[in-house]
Design a protein around this motif. Structure first.
Motif, PDB file in Angstrom:
ATOM      1  N   MET A   6      58.118  40.990 109.756  1.00 48.00           N
ATOM      2  CA  MET A   6      57.220  41.489 110.808  1.00 48.00           C
ATOM      3  C   MET A   6      57.533  42.932 111.170  1.00 48.00           C
ATOM      4  O   MET A   6      56.657  43.778 111.172  1.00 48.00           O
ATOM      5  CB  MET A   6      57.401  40.638 112.057  1.00 48.00           C
ATOM      6  CG  MET A   6      56.274  39.781 112.560  1.00 48.00           C
ATOM      7  SD  MET A   6      54.721  39.742 111.772  1.00 48.00           S
ATOM      8  CE  MET A   6      53.779  40.720 112.888  1.00 48.00           C
TER       9      MET A   6
ATOM     10  N   LYS B 189      54.714  36.833 117.022  1.00 51.47           N
ATOM     11  CA  LYS B 189      53.713  37.785 116.526  1.00 51.47           C
ATOM     12  C   LYS B 189      53.079  37.273 115.241  1.00 51.47           C
ATOM     13  O   LYS B 189      51.857  37.336 115.061  1.00 51.47           O
ATOM     14  CB  LYS B 189      54.341  39.153 116.266  1.00 51.47           C
ATOM     15  CG  LYS B 189      54.568  39.970 117.494  1.00 51.47           C
ATOM     16  CD  LYS B 189      55.164  41.315 117.094  1.00 51.47           C
ATOM     17  CE  LYS B 189      55.740  42.029 118.285  1.00 51.47           C
ATOM     18  NZ  LYS B 189      56.423  43.270 117.899  1.00 51.47           N
ATOM     19  N   ALA B 190      53.919  36.782 114.327  1.00 50.55           N
ATOM     20  CA  ALA B 190      53.411  36.252 113.057  1.00 50.55           C
ATOM     21  C   ALA B 190      52.548  35.024 113.299  1.00 50.55           C
ATOM     22  O   ALA B 190      51.518  34.836 112.652  1.00 50.55           O
ATOM     23  CB  ALA B 190      54.572  35.915 112.128  1.00 50.55           C
ATOM     24  N   ARG B 191      52.941  34.208 114.255  1.00 48.86           N
ATOM     25  CA  ARG B 191      52.170  33.017 114.600  1.00 48.86           C
ATOM     26  C   ARG B 191      50.817  33.410 115.187  1.00 48.86           C
ATOM     27  O   ARG B 191      49.775  32.856 114.834  1.00 48.86           O
ATOM     28  CB  ARG B 191      52.971  32.193 115.610  1.00 48.86           C
ATOM     29  CG  ARG B 191      52.325  30.918 116.010  1.00 48.86           C
ATOM     30  CD  ARG B 191      53.296  30.103 116.878  1.00 48.86           C
ATOM     31  NE  ARG B 191      52.562  29.069 117.534  1.00 48.86           N
ATOM     32  CZ  ARG B 191      52.446  28.921 118.841  1.00 48.86           C
ATOM     33  NH1 ARG B 191      53.055  29.768 119.648  1.00 48.86           N
ATOM     34  NH2 ARG B 191      51.743  27.953 119.352  1.00 48.86           N
ATOM     35  N   TYR B 192      50.818  34.383 116.073  1.00 54.04           N
ATOM     36  CA  TYR B 192      49.589  34.862 116.707  1.00 54.04           C
ATOM     37  C   TYR B 192      48.628  35.449 115.670  1.00 54.04           C
ATOM     38  O   TYR B 192      47.421  35.240 115.742  1.00 54.04           O
ATOM     39  CB  TYR B 192      49.935  35.904 117.773  1.00 54.04           C
ATOM     40  CG  TYR B 192      48.731  36.488 118.467  1.00 54.04           C
ATOM     41  CD1 TYR B 192      48.036  35.753 119.427  1.00 54.04           C
ATOM     42  CD2 TYR B 192      48.299  37.777 118.170  1.00 54.04           C
ATOM     43  CE1 TYR B 192      46.932  36.286 120.067  1.00 54.04           C
ATOM     44  CE2 TYR B 192      47.195  38.307 118.810  1.00 54.04           C
ATOM     45  CZ  TYR B 192      46.517  37.561 119.752  1.00 54.04           C
ATOM     46  OH  TYR B 192      45.418  38.095 120.384  1.00 54.04           O
ATOM     47  N   ARG B 193      49.165  36.167 114.702  1.00 47.86           N
ATOM     48  CA  ARG B 193      48.330  36.791 113.659  1.00 47.86           C
ATOM     49  C   ARG B 193      47.956  35.822 112.541  1.00 47.86           C
ATOM     50  O   ARG B 193      47.329  36.211 111.563  1.00 47.86           O
ATOM     51  CB  ARG B 193      49.068  37.990 113.071  1.00 47.86           C
ATOM     52  CG  ARG B 193      49.230  39.101 114.071  1.00 47.86           C
ATOM     53  CD  ARG B 193      49.962  40.265 113.483  1.00 47.86           C
ATOM     54  NE  ARG B 193      50.223  41.266 114.516  1.00 47.86           N
ATOM     55  CZ  ARG B 193      50.933  42.342 114.328  1.00 47.86           C
ATOM     56  NH1 ARG B 193      51.465  42.596 113.151  1.00 47.86           N
ATOM     57  NH2 ARG B 193      51.128  43.191 115.315  1.00 47.86           N
ATOM     58  N   LYS B 194      48.415  34.579 112.642  1.00 47.21           N
ATOM     59  CA  LYS B 194      48.114  33.521 111.680  1.00 47.21           C
ATOM     60  C   LYS B 194      48.583  33.857 110.256  1.00 47.21           C
ATOM     61  O   LYS B 194      47.925  33.508 109.271  1.00 47.21           O
ATOM     62  CB  LYS B 194      46.624  33.192 111.687  1.00 47.21           C
ATOM     63  CG  LYS B 194      46.137  32.647 113.010  1.00 47.21           C
ATOM     64  CD  LYS B 194      44.680  32.311 112.943  1.00 47.21           C
ATOM     65  CE  LYS B 194      44.065  31.709 114.140  1.00 47.21           C
ATOM     66  NZ  LYS B 194      44.554  31.764 115.410  1.00 47.21           N
ATOM     67  N   CYS B 195      49.714  34.539 110.171  1.00 44.56           N
ATOM     68  CA  CYS B 195      50.246  34.876 108.849  1.00 44.56           C
ATOM     69  C   CYS B 195      51.693  34.395 108.697  1.00 44.56           C
ATOM     70  O   CYS B 195      52.370  34.743 107.752  1.00 44.56           O
ATOM     71  CB  CYS B 195      50.171  36.381 108.603  1.00 44.56           C
ATOM     72  SG  CYS B 195      51.098  37.360 109.795  1.00 44.56           S
ATOM     73  N   ARG B 196      52.150  33.566 109.645  1.00 45.85           N
ATOM     74  CA  ARG B 196      53.544  33.114 109.666  1.00 45.85           C
ATOM     75  C   ARG B 196      53.946  32.376 108.387  1.00 45.85           C
ATOM     76  O   ARG B 196      54.951  32.702 107.770  1.00 45.85           O
ATOM     77  CB  ARG B 196      53.759  32.226 110.885  1.00 45.85           C
ATOM     78  CG  ARG B 196      55.136  31.670 111.006  1.00 45.85           C
ATOM     79  CD  ARG B 196      55.264  30.855 112.256  1.00 45.85           C
ATOM     80  NE  ARG B 196      54.074  30.050 112.469  1.00 45.85           N
ATOM     81  CZ  ARG B 196      54.049  28.901 113.096  1.00 45.85           C
ATOM     82  NH1 ARG B 196      55.140  28.419 113.595  1.00 45.85           N
ATOM     83  NH2 ARG B 196      52.940  28.240 113.259  1.00 45.85           N
TER      84      ARG B 196
END
Length: 96
Positions: free
Chosen positions: A12, A34-41
């Motif tokens: 990230m 942040k990665a979870r929010y951006r759906k790219c985790r």
């Protein structure tokens, strides 16, 4: 014990950090969120863990040399489930 890399880079923010275990990917809970929010985790986790393969380690119970070549294989200390069960059943010593 398994050869887990001692440090990693957060996908990230790019920060260097100490790894706690083989599955540790993000430097902080904030980067994880942040990665979870951006759906790219999950895409980031898969990419980072794929880079850490292959790895080698010696089984803590029998001493067998193990090479892990698949990213979804989480073994870091024992060659098999049987060795792990026997290791924790008895006092911690190597058979040999």
């Amino acid at each position: 014990m398994g050869q887990v890399p001692s440090s990693g880079t957060c996908p990230m923010c790019g920060a260097k950090f100490e790894l706690r275990n083989a599955d540790h990917v993000f430097c902080s809970k904030a980067c994880w969120n942040k990665a979870r929010y951006r759906k790219c985790r999950w895409r980031m986790i898969s990419a980072v863990l794929a880079e850490r393969v292959p790895r080698k380690f010696a089984c803590a119970r029998c001493g067998k040399e193990v090479t892990v070549s698949k990213p979804n294989d989480k073994r870091t200390r024992f060659c098999s489930e049987r060795c792990e069960k026997l290791y924790w059943k008895k006092p911690h010593r190597k058979v040999g």
